[in-house]
Enzyme design. Structure first.
Site, PDB file in Angstrom:
ATOM      1  N   ALA A 115       0.807  -1.272  -0.024  1.00  0.00           N
ATOM      2  CA  ALA A 115      -0.049   0.158   0.052  1.00  0.00           C
ATOM      3  C   ALA A 115       0.745   1.295   0.144  1.00  0.00           C
ATOM      4  CB  ALA A 115      -1.050  -0.024   1.227  1.00  0.00           C
ATOM      5  N   SER A 119       5.731  -1.931   3.435  1.00  0.00           N
ATOM      6  CA  SER A 119       5.665  -3.238   4.097  1.00  0.00           C
ATOM      7  C   SER A 119       6.514  -4.134   3.826  1.00  0.00           C
ATOM      8  CB  SER A 119       4.339  -3.780   3.967  1.00  0.00           C
ATOM      9  OG  SER A 119       3.990  -4.110   2.676  1.00  0.00           O
ATOM     10  N   ASP A 164      13.532   2.262   0.203  1.00  0.00           N
ATOM     11  CA  ASP A 164      12.757   1.663   1.232  1.00  0.00           C
ATOM     12  C   ASP A 164      13.486   0.973   2.267  1.00  0.00           C
ATOM     13  OD1 ASP A 164      10.904   2.483  -0.691  1.00  0.00           O
ATOM     14  OD2 ASP A 164       9.664   0.796  -0.526  1.00  0.00           O
TER      15      ASP A 164
HETATM   16  C1  MEV Z   1       8.412   1.689  -3.780  1.00  0.00           C
HETATM   17  O1  MEV Z   1       7.859   1.841  -2.347  1.00  0.00           O
HETATM   18  C2  MEV Z   1       9.128   2.880  -4.165  1.00  0.00           C
HETATM   19  C3  MEV Z   1       9.615   2.860  -5.755  1.00  0.00           C
HETATM   20  O2  MEV Z   1      10.237   4.045  -5.999  1.00  0.00           O
HETATM   21  C4  MEV Z   1      10.371   1.652  -6.218  1.00  0.00           C
HETATM   22  C5  MEV Z   1      11.809   1.653  -5.519  1.00  0.00           C
HETATM   23  O3  MEV Z   1      12.388   2.657  -5.056  1.00  0.00           O
HETATM   24  O4  MEV Z   1      12.317   0.498  -5.109  1.00  0.00           O
HETATM   25  C6  MEV Z   1       8.461   2.805  -6.676  1.00  0.00           C
END
Ligand code: MEV
Length: 327
Positions: A115, A119, A164
């Site tokens: 989401a 997570s 992330d």
């Molecule tokens: C996903 O949470 C974030 C994106 O930029 C993909 C990534 O950075 O690995 C879309």
């Protein structure tokens, strides 16, 4: 048995563009995934996940190629969750030099799956920290972050940035640009999150942006513009200029929309926040569905989101200074 937890995150700025080497600023939030790991002697893996904002599931499977988990929930969700857990286990076994180690893994999470709140990174980071400790090895936070990145990179077929996983491992606000990842000072921003109850497919959304970027030079320019915006946003962050941060978040959402990763429900929640007087609002994470993040020190946005069609939950989230920790 060892238990570790790691926080989820919101992107103040820069998701998607970060995959192409532009800077991004994700911020850890006080919602955690907790992973408990216990070694078992038969070389098998057992994964139990009860509160992943999907129906609880338990899977038990071995190392035989093609052996599929025995579960009763949607294969897509199980595949996603098990993929990250598998990759985390592979990293932990490698780090501990214990390729045959069997593990019982129990996951609890306050972060909805897929989401936009990180997570998978939180589960991967906490899983690697807990599993390596259980196997007798204590990794530095930077190595947990690096291994979690490699795990995500593999699951997302090479389409992942370090943002992330680094943010979840270290906590707080971070700046990620390619391989350069560092913590940055940030005031405790008044984050309000709206969740539409859905999820996006990160791999598919990242591929969509890649295709647009390859097809249209102006789409590549749009990704570059997100980078410019993030650099401007960093200055606003240092100054604690929440008004400007909001303006830039609005801009960032527009660019993400142009890149095709917003959705009707995300746009509706963004507009509900803006109409309620938030400084600014944008989708967070891969998009396609899931969450938006707004800046609003008052209760107005949270209240408005509760009455917004398509919004399942509106809640406040504080910056979490703590990254991965053993419980
Ligand atoms: C996903 O949470 C974030 C994106 O930029 C993909 C990534 O950075 O690995 C879309």
């Amino acid at each position: 048995m060892i238990t570790a937890s790691a926080p989820g995150k919101v992107y103040l700025f820069g998701e998607h563009a970060v995959v192409y080497g532009e800077p991004a600023v994700p911020c850890a939030i006080e919602r955690r995934a907790t992973v408990a790991v216990e070694e078992r002697s038969d070389g098998r893996l057992r994964v139990e996940a009860e509160d992943l904002s999907l129906d609880g599931f338990t899977v038990e499977y071995g190392e035989t190629a093609g052996e599929s988990p025995d579960v009763d929930v949607s294969p897509d969700l199980v595949e996603a969750a098990v993929g990250y857990v598998d990759a985390a286990v592979a990293q932990a076994r490698e780090a501990a030099d214990a390729p045959e180690a069997g593990l019982d893994i129990t996951i609890e999470s306050e972060i909805p799956l897929g989401a936009g709140l990180g997570s998978s990174a939180a589960v991967t980071v906490a899983g690697i920290a807990a599993a390596t400790r259980e196997l007798g090895v204590e990794l530095a936070t930077t190595e947990v972050a690096e291994r979690a990145y490699r795990a995500e990179h593999e699951v997302q077929e090479g389409q992942a940035s370090r943002a992330d996983t680094f943010c979840s491992a270290t906590g707080g606000a971070v700046r990620v640009e390619g391989e350069n990842c560092r913590s940055i000072d940030a005031p405790d921003l008044p984050f309000v999150i709206g969740f539409d109850g859905g999820a996006g497919n990160t791999g598919r959304l990242v591929s969509g942006v890649r295709e647009l970027r390859e097809r249209y030079p102006f789409a590549a320019d749009t990704v570059g513009t997100v980078g410019d915006l993030v650099r401007q946003g960093e200055r606003a962050l240092v100054e604690g200029n929440v008004e400007e941060l909001g303006t830039l978040m609005d801009f960032n959402h527009g660019l993400l929309s142009a890149l095709g990763v917003s959705s009707r429900s995300l746009d509706r929640m963004v507009w509900a926040a803006r109409d309620a007087g938030a400084y600014g609002a944008k989708l967070t994470g891969a998009g396609g569905g899931g969450c938006i993040v707004a800046l609003d020190p008052t209760d107005e946005t949270e209240t408005a989101l509760r009455f917004t069609p398509g919004c399942e939950e509106g809640f406040r989230a504080a910056l979490d200074d703590q990254g991965v920790r053993v419980e």
